[in-house]
Design an enzyme around this catalytic site. Structure first.
Site, PDB file in Angstrom:
ATOM      1  N   GLY A 186       0.628  -1.116   0.016  1.00  0.00           N
ATOM      2  CA  GLY A 186      -0.007   0.182  -0.085  1.00  0.00           C
ATOM      3  C   GLY A 186       0.862   1.266   0.089  1.00  0.00           C
ATOM      4  O   GLY A 186       0.427   2.313   0.625  1.00  0.00           O
ATOM      5  N   THR A 229       1.507   3.196  -2.069  1.00  0.00           N
ATOM      6  CA  THR A 229       1.068   4.581  -2.756  1.00  0.00           C
ATOM      7  C   THR A 229      -0.205   5.280  -2.340  1.00  0.00           C
ATOM      8  O   THR A 229      -0.720   6.357  -2.861  1.00  0.00           O
ATOM      9  CB  THR A 229       0.794   4.304  -4.384  1.00  0.00           C
ATOM     10  OG1 THR A 229      -0.223   3.044  -4.414  1.00  0.00           O
ATOM     11  CG2 THR A 229       1.941   3.714  -5.100  1.00  0.00           C
ATOM     12  N   ALA A 232       0.688   5.885   3.596  1.00  0.00           N
ATOM     13  CA  ALA A 232       1.978   5.854   3.238  1.00  0.00           C
ATOM     14  C   ALA A 232       2.740   7.394   2.898  1.00  0.00           C
ATOM     15  O   ALA A 232       3.669   7.731   3.419  1.00  0.00           O
ATOM     16  CB  ALA A 232       2.276   4.930   1.921  1.00  0.00           C
ATOM     17  N   LYS A 233       1.996   8.018   2.111  1.00  0.00           N
ATOM     18  CA  LYS A 233       2.272   9.402   1.959  1.00  0.00           C
ATOM     19  C   LYS A 233       2.428  10.241   2.956  1.00  0.00           C
ATOM     20  O   LYS A 233       3.477  11.128   3.023  1.00  0.00           O
ATOM     21  CB  LYS A 233       1.313   9.710   0.758  1.00  0.00           C
ATOM     22  CG  LYS A 233       1.629  11.497   0.050  1.00  0.00           C
ATOM     23  CD  LYS A 233       0.597  11.291  -1.357  1.00  0.00           C
ATOM     24  CE  LYS A 233      -0.634  11.869  -0.707  1.00  0.00           C
ATOM     25  NZ  LYS A 233      -1.561  12.129  -1.747  1.00  0.00           N
ATOM     26  N   ASP A 260      -0.262  -7.210  -7.267  1.00  0.00           N
ATOM     27  CA  ASP A 260      -1.559  -7.289  -6.951  1.00  0.00           C
ATOM     28  C   ASP A 260      -1.617  -8.154  -5.795  1.00  0.00           C
ATOM     29  O   ASP A 260      -1.210  -9.271  -6.053  1.00  0.00           O
ATOM     30  CB  ASP A 260      -2.225  -7.953  -8.451  1.00  0.00           C
ATOM     31  CG  ASP A 260      -3.924  -8.174  -8.237  1.00  0.00           C
ATOM     32  OD1 ASP A 260      -4.176  -8.223  -7.104  1.00  0.00           O
ATOM     33  OD2 ASP A 260      -4.424  -8.318  -9.135  1.00  0.00           O
ATOM     34  N   ASP A 287      -1.796   0.715  17.150  1.00  0.00           N
ATOM     35  CA  ASP A 287      -2.815   1.811  17.567  1.00  0.00           C
ATOM     36  C   ASP A 287      -1.944   3.006  17.502  1.00  0.00           C
ATOM     37  O   ASP A 287      -1.346   3.096  18.608  1.00  0.00           O
ATOM     38  CB  ASP A 287      -3.388   1.120  18.631  1.00  0.00           C
ATOM     39  CG  ASP A 287      -4.686   2.194  19.164  1.00  0.00           C
ATOM     40  OD1 ASP A 287      -4.162   3.406  19.243  1.00  0.00           O
ATOM     41  OD2 ASP A 287      -5.650   1.677  19.537  1.00  0.00           O
ATOM     42  N   HIS A 288      -2.250   3.780  16.574  1.00  0.00           N
ATOM     43  CA  HIS A 288      -1.392   5.044  16.625  1.00  0.00           C
ATOM     44  C   HIS A 288      -1.309   5.783  17.805  1.00  0.00           C
ATOM     45  O   HIS A 288      -0.525   6.758  18.236  1.00  0.00           O
ATOM     46  CB  HIS A 288      -1.240   5.759  15.165  1.00  0.00           C
ATOM     47  CG  HIS A 288      -2.641   6.903  15.257  1.00  0.00           C
ATOM     48  ND1 HIS A 288      -4.037   6.528  14.976  1.00  0.00           N
ATOM     49  CD2 HIS A 288      -2.448   8.046  15.700  1.00  0.00           C
ATOM     50  CE1 HIS A 288      -4.509   7.427  15.187  1.00  0.00           C
ATOM     51  NE2 HIS A 288      -3.749   8.561  15.307  1.00  0.00           N
ATOM     52  N   GLU A 336     -12.900  15.697  18.200  1.00  0.00           N
ATOM     53  CA  GLU A 336     -12.429  15.940  16.794  1.00  0.00           C
ATOM     54  C   GLU A 336     -13.432  17.163  16.013  1.00  0.00           C
ATOM     55  O   GLU A 336     -14.647  17.181  16.357  1.00  0.00           O
ATOM     56  CB  GLU A 336     -12.147  14.956  16.014  1.00  0.00           C
ATOM     57  CG  GLU A 336     -11.585  13.730  16.349  1.00  0.00           C
ATOM     58  CD  GLU A 336     -11.231  12.834  15.414  1.00  0.00           C
ATOM     59  OE1 GLU A 336     -10.286  13.067  14.479  1.00  0.00           O
ATOM     60  OE2 GLU A 336     -11.941  11.677  15.065  1.00  0.00           O
ATOM     61  N   HIS A 359      -8.473   3.216  20.063  1.00  0.00           N
ATOM     62  CA  HIS A 359      -7.890   4.217  20.886  1.00  0.00           C
ATOM     63  C   HIS A 359      -8.363   4.531  22.166  1.00  0.00           C
ATOM     64  O   HIS A 359      -7.687   4.797  23.128  1.00  0.00           O
ATOM     65  CB  HIS A 359      -7.937   5.508  20.050  1.00  0.00           C
ATOM     66  CG  HIS A 359      -7.652   5.226  18.457  1.00  0.00           C
ATOM     67  ND1 HIS A 359      -6.632   4.502  18.076  1.00  0.00           N
ATOM     68  CD2 HIS A 359      -8.186   5.883  17.249  1.00  0.00           C
ATOM     69  CE1 HIS A 359      -6.559   4.664  16.757  1.00  0.00           C
ATOM     70  NE2 HIS A 359      -7.277   5.480  16.467  1.00  0.00           N
ATOM     71  N   LYS A 366     -16.906  13.203  16.275  1.00  0.00           N
ATOM     72  CA  LYS A 366     -16.462  14.301  15.431  1.00  0.00           C
ATOM     73  C   LYS A 366     -17.384  15.376  15.340  1.00  0.00           C
ATOM     74  O   LYS A 366     -18.460  15.507  15.744  1.00  0.00           O
ATOM     75  CB  LYS A 366     -16.678  13.430  13.896  1.00  0.00           C
ATOM     76  CG  LYS A 366     -16.051  12.098  13.896  1.00  0.00           C
ATOM     77  CD  LYS A 366     -14.899  12.039  12.720  1.00  0.00           C
ATOM     78  CE  LYS A 366     -14.244  10.828  12.477  1.00  0.00           C
ATOM     79  NZ  LYS A 366     -12.809  10.933  12.609  1.00  0.00           N
TER      80      LYS A 366
HETATM   81  C1  BG6 Z   1      -8.074   7.401  13.344  1.00  0.00           C
HETATM   82  C2  BG6 Z   1      -9.612   7.439  12.681  1.00  0.00           C
HETATM   83  O1  BG6 Z   1      -7.676   6.005  13.661  1.00  0.00           O
HETATM   84  O2  BG6 Z   1      -7.769   8.327  14.237  1.00  0.00           O
HETATM   85  C3  BG6 Z   1      -9.961   8.696  12.300  1.00  0.00           C
HETATM   86  O3  BG6 Z   1      -9.765   6.229  12.151  1.00  0.00           O
HETATM   87  C4  BG6 Z   1      -9.582   9.881  13.362  1.00  0.00           C
HETATM   88  O4  BG6 Z   1     -11.327   8.832  12.180  1.00  0.00           O
HETATM   89  C5  BG6 Z   1      -7.949   9.359  13.692  1.00  0.00           C
HETATM   90  O5  BG6 Z   1      -9.844  10.959  12.852  1.00  0.00           O
HETATM   91  C6  BG6 Z   1      -7.763  10.574  14.908  1.00  0.00           C
HETATM   92  O6  BG6 Z   1      -6.541  10.607  15.408  1.00  0.00           O
HETATM   93  P1  BG6 Z   1      -5.527  11.639  15.864  1.00  0.00           P
HETATM   94  O7  BG6 Z   1      -4.056  11.258  16.112  1.00  0.00           O
HETATM   95  O8  BG6 Z   1      -6.005  12.826  14.934  1.00  0.00           O
HETATM   96  O9  BG6 Z   1      -6.416  12.164  17.032  1.00  0.00           O
END
Ligand code: BG6
Length: 488
Positions: free
Chosen positions: A10, A12, A16-17, A87, A179-180, A218, A242, A342
């Site tokens: 993935g 592109t 990734a970008k 692919d 999980d970022h 958000e 999260h 949101k």
């Molecule tokens: C992502 C969600 O995992 O986290 C998005 O899919 C959300 O919908 C985003 O906007 C929020 O991340 P952060 O780092 O901007 O708080």
């Protein structure tokens, strides 16, 4: 750090970008990439290495946190990148991929340490993992790791099924589930804050803490992801992963001298102690909402059901608030309030800890003086900040009590979440990745909520865009005599 190959499925795509290549490049500038490395990007487009390197160059110029100190630095980073058309469903393409991976290993004299990063739609996770195994890409003489983005399943059964299939190609200790939120610097700071400060450590329990509030609000709406989001909602998109991760991170108790891997065990204990909700009880503890027209950051925005790609009858949740209980010796009787949504008033991810029994009234003659509890506020983003609210004599008036704030703001630019996480994955440190046990337990907790939503057992409240969500979420904390802090 051991030399390695980074294989990006993935490459592109948007993630990734915006995130992955900039993270790799920033690690490179900071000297945190493996001592020698190769990066292979794959995508469907038929393009040459050089053309691909140019698109990576553009994304670095647009999204990288750091500037290269010399043009040479950027060039040598780009030189490490190769591109392969693939692919994901064609097994012969993986054979070609294996060739380019091994050719580069030979050319650069790299051991066979391979990190496979899946930045693709979730329906391909399993196909890719199986093909890595079948093609021989996974037969390495060094280590192999699978880094996988969310969503990990869309309910308990699908998550279990996915895990079962992945485990045929990768062992649990080879799977790094991203999980970022766990990569955010202030989230990684939570355990240090608690453990290294006796002044907090001593108070980190139900004797002194009245409630804990975790907010991730958000301002953005769907950002072109209508199809995904309308199926996911706030419950799957933010809460199951999260928000529950933040809950685990703030509630876990680590013993002194514990090692990195203890973190995951302690987090698991938190989820095991989380009081399950029965489907019929969900409405008493969970508020769901959907945004209507309003103004966000001074701009008018449409309601959710008028967003492109959303059906006007959609019952999807764009907001969720919940009151949770952790039934263990540390936290019993302490409500944990969680909310996320949101199109809310502000972008803010923060944890507020409200301490018990404020004594400011003791020092004032005025019966209308409100109680002002001590608050510990941990702001995770967009600012990284720690504030402690205390009570102090009102020195200007010479009497009465006023709240004062002890405030620390991280001034330095911090590495982005993806930098922290990719760095850890290269080092093989999985402390800030979600273990399968955590993922399974969190889906287990969420499952009755999903069912209650599907069966319409929980009202769907509309809220104005640009607000703090439906009034019912005030009611949820109000029932306990509490209030959401810092909403203004
Ligand atoms: C992502 C969600 O995992 O986290 C998005 O899919 C959300 O919908 C985003 O906007 C929020 O991340 P952060 O780092 O901007 O708080």
């Amino acid at each position: 750090m051991e030399p390695a190959t980074f294989v990006l499925f993935g490459s592109t795509g948007d993630l990734a970008k915006r995130k992955i290549f900039p993270a790799l490049f920033n690690l490179y500038i900071d000297g945190k990439m493996p001592s020698a490395f190769s990066i292979i990007g794959m995508g469907r487009k038929q393009i040459e290495h050089t053309e691909f390197q140019q698109t990576v160059r553009q994304s670095l110029e647009t999204f990288s946190r750091r500037e290269p100190s010399a043009a040479k630095q950027l060039d040598s980073f780009l030189q490490a990148i190769r591109y392969q058309v693939l692919d994901v469903t064609r097994s012969q393409d993986y054979k070609k991929l294996l060739e380019i991976v091994t050719d580069r290993e030979a050319e650069l004299n790299l051991p066979q340490n391979r990190m496979f990063y899946l930045s693709v739609a979730p329906e391909y996770f399993d196909t890719i993992a199986q093909n890595i195994k079948l093609s021989g890409l996974g037969d390495t003489t060094g280590w192999k790791r699978l880094v996988i983005e969310k969503p990990f399943g869309h309910d308990l059964a699908s998550a279990r099924e996915l895990n079962k299939r992945l485990s045929k190609a990768f062992a649990e200790d080879e799977v790094f589930r991203i999980d970022h939120y766990l990569g955010k610097t202030m989230v990684q700071n939570l355990e240090v804050l608690e453990i290294s400060n006796p002044v907090l450590h001593a108070l980190w329990n139900n004797r002194y803490i009245n409630n804990v509030q975790i907010t991730a609000s958000e301002t953005v709406g769907l950002e072109g992801r209508a199809e995904y989001y309308d199926q996911a909602g706030a419950i799957r998109d933010m809460f199951q992963n999260h928000m529950l991760q933040l809950l685990m991170m703030i509630a876990m108790h680590l013993p002194k001298g514990s090692k990195a891997e203890d973190i995951r065990n302690r987090k698991k204990r938190v989820l095991e102690a989380l009081r399950p909700l029965q489907k019929e009880e969900v409405a008493a503890s969970v508020v769901r909402g959907q945004y209507e027209v309003g103004t966000v950051n001074d701009k008018p925005v449409v309601s959710y059901i008028d967003e492109p790609g959303i059906d006007s009858s959609s019952q999807n949740d764009t907001f969720l608030a919940a009151r949770l209980w952790i039934d263990d010796t540390f936290w019993s009787e302490v409500p944990f309030y969680i909310r996320t949504g949101k199109r809310m008033k502000e972008k803010s991810t923060r944890i507020v800890i409200e301490f018990k029994d404020p004594m400011n009234k003791y020092y004032t003659q005025d019966p209308s003086e409100p109680e002002r509890p001590n608050l510990l506020v941990i702001e995770i983003s967009p600012e990284e900040r720690i504030t402690l609210q205390l009570n102090s004599k009102n020195v200007a008036k010479g009497e009465g009590v006023e709240p004062i704030q002890i405030d620390y703001k991280v001034a330095k630019e911090m590495p982005e979440a993806y930098e922290n996480l990719i760095y850890d994955a290269f080092r093989g440190d999985a402390s800030f990745f979600a273990h399968w046990d955590e993922v399974e337990l969190s889906w287990k907790f969420v499952q009755p909520i999903l069912e209650a939503f599907e069966e319409n057992l929980v009202p769907l409240y509309k809220y104005k865009s640009g607000s703090y969500g439906p009034a019912a979420s005030e009611g949820l904390v109000g029932q306990d005599g509490n209030t959401w802090w810092l909403d203004s």
